[in-house]
Structures are given as C-alpha cells and as structure tokens.
Design a protein around this motif. Structure first.
Motif, PDB file in Angstrom:
ATOM      1  N   LEU A  49     -91.044  29.567 113.753  1.00 26.51           N
ATOM      2  CA  LEU A  49     -91.309  29.205 112.327  1.00 26.51           C
ATOM      3  C   LEU A  49     -90.276  29.260 111.436  1.00 26.51           C
ATOM      4  CD1 LEU A  49     -94.774  31.216 112.255  1.00 26.51           C
ATOM      5  CD2 LEU A  49     -94.439  28.815 112.436  1.00 26.51           C
ATOM      6  N   ASP A  50     -89.258  30.396 111.520  1.00 30.92           N
ATOM      7  CA  ASP A  50     -88.075  30.243 110.759  1.00 30.92           C
ATOM      8  C   ASP A  50     -87.232  29.030 111.133  1.00 30.92           C
ATOM      9  OD1 ASP A  50     -88.729  32.701 109.999  1.00 30.92           O
ATOM     10  OD2 ASP A  50     -87.504  33.722 111.525  1.00 30.92           O
ATOM     11  N   SER A  51     -87.044  28.409 112.330  1.00 26.48           N
ATOM     12  CA  SER A  51     -86.371  27.175 112.628  1.00 26.48           C
ATOM     13  C   SER A  51     -87.133  26.042 111.887  1.00 26.48           C
ATOM     14  CB  SER A  51     -86.268  26.860 114.177  1.00 26.48           C
ATOM     15  OG  SER A  51     -85.630  27.978 114.543  1.00 26.48           O
ATOM     16  N   VAL A  52     -88.374  26.208 111.821  1.00 26.24           N
ATOM     17  CA  VAL A  52     -89.271  24.963 111.157  1.00 26.24           C
ATOM     18  C   VAL A  52     -89.046  24.979 109.518  1.00 26.24           C
ATOM     19  CG1 VAL A  52     -91.424  24.139 110.637  1.00 26.24           C
ATOM     20  CG2 VAL A  52     -91.015  24.493 112.877  1.00 26.24           C
ATOM     21  N   ARG A  53     -88.904  26.302 109.030  1.00 28.69           N
ATOM     22  CA  ARG A  53     -88.613  26.428 107.770  1.00 28.69           C
ATOM     23  C   ARG A  53     -87.607  25.930 107.229  1.00 28.69           C
ATOM     24  NH1 ARG A  53     -92.327  31.105 108.054  1.00 28.69           N
ATOM     25  NH2 ARG A  53     -90.530  32.329 108.663  1.00 28.69           N
ATOM     26  N   ARG A  54     -86.244  26.432 108.038  1.00 29.62           N
ATOM     27  CA  ARG A  54     -85.051  26.004 107.696  1.00 29.62           C
ATOM     28  C   ARG A  54     -84.650  24.466 107.685  1.00 29.62           C
ATOM     29  NH1 ARG A  54     -83.727  30.557 110.743  1.00 29.62           N
ATOM     30  NH2 ARG A  54     -83.255  29.458 112.703  1.00 29.62           N
ATOM     31  N   ALA A  55     -85.542  23.939 108.766  1.00 29.02           N
ATOM     32  CA  ALA A  55     -85.348  22.493 108.836  1.00 29.02           C
ATOM     33  C   ALA A  55     -85.976  21.650 107.746  1.00 29.02           C
ATOM     34  CB  ALA A  55     -85.876  21.937 110.363  1.00 29.02           C
ATOM     35  N   LEU A  56     -87.141  22.052 107.435  1.00 28.17           N
ATOM     36  CA  LEU A  56     -87.888  21.572 106.277  1.00 28.17           C
ATOM     37  C   LEU A  56     -87.293  21.700 104.909  1.00 28.17           C
ATOM     38  CD1 LEU A  56     -91.773  21.919 107.475  1.00 28.17           C
ATOM     39  CD2 LEU A  56     -90.144  20.004 107.795  1.00 28.17           C
ATOM     40  N   SER A  57     -86.417  22.732 104.922  1.00 28.42           N
ATOM     41  CA  SER A  57     -85.951  23.174 103.635  1.00 28.42           C
ATOM     42  C   SER A  57     -84.967  21.873 103.005  1.00 28.42           C
ATOM     43  CB  SER A  57     -85.037  24.214 103.607  1.00 28.42           C
ATOM     44  OG  SER A  57     -84.195  24.381 104.440  1.00 28.42           O
ATOM     45  N   GLY A  58     -84.469  21.235 103.959  1.00 30.70           N
ATOM     46  CA  GLY A  58     -83.658  20.105 103.593  1.00 30.70           C
ATOM     47  C   GLY A  58     -84.238  18.855 103.251  1.00 30.70           C
ATOM     48  N   ALA A  59     -85.550  18.824 103.180  1.00 33.48           N
ATOM     49  CA  ALA A  59     -86.287  17.509 102.865  1.00 33.48           C
ATOM     50  C   ALA A  59     -85.981  16.890 101.394  1.00 33.48           C
ATOM     51  CB  ALA A  59     -87.603  17.739 103.415  1.00 33.48           C
ATOM     52  N   ARG A  60     -86.017  15.928 101.442  1.00 37.85           N
ATOM     53  CA  ARG A  60     -85.831  15.451 100.114  1.00 37.85           C
ATOM     54  C   ARG A  60     -87.297  15.120  99.353  1.00 37.85           C
ATOM     55  NH1 ARG A  60     -80.616  16.110  99.268  1.00 37.85           N
ATOM     56  NH2 ARG A  60     -79.235  15.549 100.878  1.00 37.85           N
ATOM     57  N   PRO A  61     -87.481  14.971  98.227  1.00 36.19           N
ATOM     58  CA  PRO A  61     -88.783  14.904  97.543  1.00 36.19           C
ATOM     59  C   PRO A  61     -89.513  13.520  97.944  1.00 36.19           C
ATOM     60  CG  PRO A  61     -86.928  15.411  95.659  1.00 36.19           C
ATOM     61  CD  PRO A  61     -86.202  15.182  96.997  1.00 36.19           C
ATOM     62  N   TRP A  62     -90.495  13.713  98.272  1.00 33.93           N
ATOM     63  CA  TRP A  62     -91.318  12.550  98.889  1.00 33.93           C
ATOM     64  C   TRP A  62     -91.522  11.394  97.701  1.00 33.93           C
ATOM     65  CZ3 TRP A  62     -91.996  11.971 104.049  1.00 33.93           C
ATOM     66  CH2 TRP A  62     -91.774  13.174 104.787  1.00 33.93           C
TER      67      TRP A  62
END
Length: 221
Positions: A49-62
């Motif tokens: 879950l920490d890895s998923v949160r760190r990966a999704l934290s770099g998402a641009r605004p949809w």
C-alpha cells in the motif's frame, strides 16, 4: 568377647545431576512459524500500500489529462513521436493507471481468468513471499522441497498459466488495448504547456516498475 559392631545408619543415594546439554532443545514446530504469518502478511500489505500511495502521488490532475482543447492532430509522424515522448514523461503515472484499469476491467469481465490469477497469487504468497525464514520445508507426496525447488515450481506454474492458457491472451489483449489508448492520447495531446520539475526528471530516469516490485515484495524477488 568380640566387640559389638556399630549400628548401621540409614543412607540415601543422591542421583547425579544430568547436564542440561545432554538433551537438545526442541526444534521449532510449525505452530510457532504459523504464528508469524499474520505479521508477515500485514507487513507485506503495508509495503504494498505504501508503494501504491507513493506511485499515485506523482499523478497529474485528471482534468489536465482530459482537456479536449489541448488535443489536435499531429502534423507528421515525427511530431506524433515527439508528443508521445513528452506526454509519456509527464503523464506516466496517469497512463499506468489507465493501463491497470484496462487490465482490471478485462479480468472482471472474465471470472475464470481472475480466479486463476488469484489462485496463482495466493500460491506465491503462501509458499514463497510470506513464508517465514524458520518455516519447515514444503512437503508433498512424502517428499520435502527446498526453497529453490518451490521457486522453480512457482515460476513454471506462472509460465503455464500466462502462456499456455486463455489467461495470457486476455492479459496481453488488455495491456495492448491500454497501450493503444495511451499512444493515441499521447500523440494527439499538445505538450506545449507541459513541463517537468527537476525531481520528476530525476525520477523519470529510474525504473518505477522495478522499484515498485522491490518495495512491495521486500526485495525477495
């Protein structure tokens, strides 16, 4: 007259102390190993879950990704390739989420393939990823298997499920569909207003997939 013999006194025999080192300590049983499984599972899920949160934290605004006013037809193949390269660097997390969504939708539409993948994932977790270091060897049909043999069997089972059944075709089709959507959007999205921060440029040179797998599995695979 002969002298009277002295009276016999009662005596007790004290047994010799048996050294404690004569008997080896009992080996840990499977029960003590099984007690560590919930903790290992919680640690595995926490890392995941920490890895998923760190990966999704770099998402641009949809809304920025879905801005229709920024879409236009590329003038040439070179222009489309340049746009795609820039958009992949900028929207890489969003594009990865779209491909994952395509794969999830395909699996939900085919319950048999989803069940096969879940069974394969459960085998990996129970037999390799979440097994404690002090766990007894895996035994089947009266024979104990080493960790290397278990890993080889899991790899062979994964290859069979992915390449020799309809599950592999479904996965590759979903990934190809997601990649096609990404390529079309990346070639039509005008990247003139996009820019990368310095941390993002440094992170773009690394391999996010390998770091994600390493963090999720704790470095075992």
């Amino acid at each position: 007259m002969a002298a009277a013999s002295p009276p016999l006194l009662p005596t007790t025999v004290v047994p010799a102390a048996v050294p404690t080192t004569a008997f080896p300590a009992p080996a840990p049983t499977a029960v003590s190993s099984a007690d560590a499984d919930p903790a290992a599972a919680r640690a595995f899920l926490s890392r995941h879950l920490d890895s998923v949160r760190r990966a999704l934290s770099g998402a641009r605004p949809w809304p920025e990704l879905l801005d229709r006013s920024a879409l236009s037809r590329p003038e040439s193949l070179a222009d489309a390739t340049s746009r795609l390269r820039k958009n992949l660097a900028y929207f890489r997390v969003n594009y990865a989420a779209l491909v994952a969504l395509s794969l999830a939708a395909a699996l939900l539409a085919h319950p048999f393939s989803l069940a096969a993948l879940l069974a394969l994932l459960a085998a990996w977790c129970l037999l390799y990823l979440l097994r404690p270091a002090d766990a007894p060897p895996v035994a089947a049909c009266g024979r104990a298997f080493s960790d290397r043999e278990v890993l080889g069997g899991l790899i062979a089972a994964s290859a069979f499920v992915v390449f020799l059944t309809s599950v592999g075709a479904l996965i590759f089709s979903a990934l190809a569909l997601g990649a096609a959507v990404v390529c079309v959007h990346g070639s039509y999205r005008v990247p003139e207003d996009l820019f990368l921060d310095e941390p993002d440029q440094a992170a773009n040179g690394a391999s996010p997939l390998l770091s994600f797998i390493a963090n999720a599995t704790g470095g075992r695979v």
